[in-house]
Structure formats: structure tokens, C-alpha cells
Design a protein around this motif. Structure first.
Motif, short mmCIF file in Angstrom:
data_model
loop_
_atom_site.label_atom_id
_atom_site.label_comp_id
_atom_site.label_asym_id
_atom_site.label_seq_id
_atom_site.Cartn_x
_atom_site.Cartn_y
_atom_site.Cartn_z
N GLY A 1 0.81 -1.22 0.00
CA GLY A 1 0.00 0.00 0.00
C GLY A 1 0.83 1.26 0.00
O GLY A 1 0.51 2.24 -0.69
N GLU A 2 1.91 1.24 0.76
CA GLU A 2 2.82 2.39 0.83
C GLU A 2 3.45 2.66 -0.53
O GLU A 2 3.53 3.81 -0.97
N ARG B 1 1.62 6.83 -6.61
CA ARG B 1 0.46 7.59 -7.09
C ARG B 1 0.62 9.07 -6.80
O ARG B 1 0.43 9.92 -7.68
N GLU B 2 1.03 9.39 -5.58
CA GLU B 2 1.21 10.80 -5.19
C GLU B 2 2.33 11.46 -5.99
O GLU B 2 2.21 12.62 -6.40
N ILE C 1 -6.60 -0.46 0.12
CA ILE C 1 -5.39 -1.01 -0.48
C ILE C 1 -4.17 -0.21 -0.05
O ILE C 1 -3.17 -0.77 0.40
N GLU C 2 -4.27 1.11 -0.14
CA GLU C 2 -3.13 1.96 0.22
C GLU C 2 -2.79 1.89 1.70
O GLU C 2 -1.64 2.07 2.09
N ASN C 3 -3.79 1.62 2.53
CA ASN C 3 -3.55 1.54 3.98
C ASN C 3 -3.29 0.11 4.46
O ASN C 3 -3.09 -0.11 5.65
N GLY C 4 -3.32 -0.84 3.53
CA GLY C 4 -3.06 -2.23 3.91
C GLY C 4 -4.17 -2.86 4.73
O GLY C 4 -3.93 -3.80 5.48
N LEU D 1 5.29 -9.12 -2.41
CA LEU D 1 5.29 -8.37 -1.15
C LEU D 1 3.97 -8.56 -0.41
O LEU D 1 3.95 -8.71 0.81
N HIS D 2 2.89 -8.57 -1.16
CA HIS D 2 1.56 -8.78 -0.55
C HIS D 2 1.49 -10.15 0.12
O HIS D 2 1.01 -10.27 1.24
#
Length: 84
Positions: free
Chosen positions: A5-6, A12-13, A36-39, A71-72
Motif C-alpha cells: 500500500g505504501e 500515485r502521489e 489497499i493503500e492503507n493495507g 510483497l503482498h
């Protein structure tokens, strides 16, 4: 080790893409992009869908989807969150 997510969020940012753009392009809800971004894997649908979300999100950002899926797998034990 950085988390999936990180990596997705910082990429994205860095590309100045909003969560709304991601959601629209991938046909997801904003809440799913945030999860997703925060896991927050447990708040998302079944693991097969999550893997698809990660793969599509990675492709959208031109990242290595196989690396992110590996990684996931390392950070999330889907057996703990099997939905009835």
C-alpha cells in the motif's frame, strides 16, 4: 521492508494522480483504493479479488506487479481472513 500500500500510494502521489482517478480507472470504490493503500486487507473482498486489484493498480502506475504481489503474500496471510 516497504509495504504494498505504501509503494502504491507514494507512487500515485509522485505522479500527481488522485485516488478518485485510480478508482475510476480501475472501476473500484474510493474506499477500496484507501483500503489497499492503507493495507486494510481484511476490509476488502476475497483474496483473489485483492490480488487482481493490486495487479491492475500496479499496471496503472507502471510498476512491477509480480514484485508487489510477492510483497503482498509476505505481509498478508490470507488464511487468517477467509470469509465464510
Amino acid at each position: 521492508m516497504r509495504k504494498v500500500g505504501e509503494i502504491l500510494k507514494t507512487t500515485r502521489e509522485a505522479k500527481h494522480i488522485s485516488q478518485q482517478e485510480v478508482a475510476s480507472h480501475l472501476n473500484l470504490k474510493i474506499g477500496q483504493v484507501e483500503a489497499i493503500e492503507n493495507g486494510n486487507w481484511g476490509s476488502l473482498p476475497e483474496a483473489a479479488y485483492v490480488k487482481g486489484f493490486i495487479k491492475n493498480y500496479a499496471h496503472f502506475l507502471h510498476l512491477d506487479s509480480e514484485k508487489l504481489l510477492a510483497l503482498h503474500r509476505a505481509e498478508y496471510d490470507e488464511r487468517k481472513f477467509i470469509k465464510p
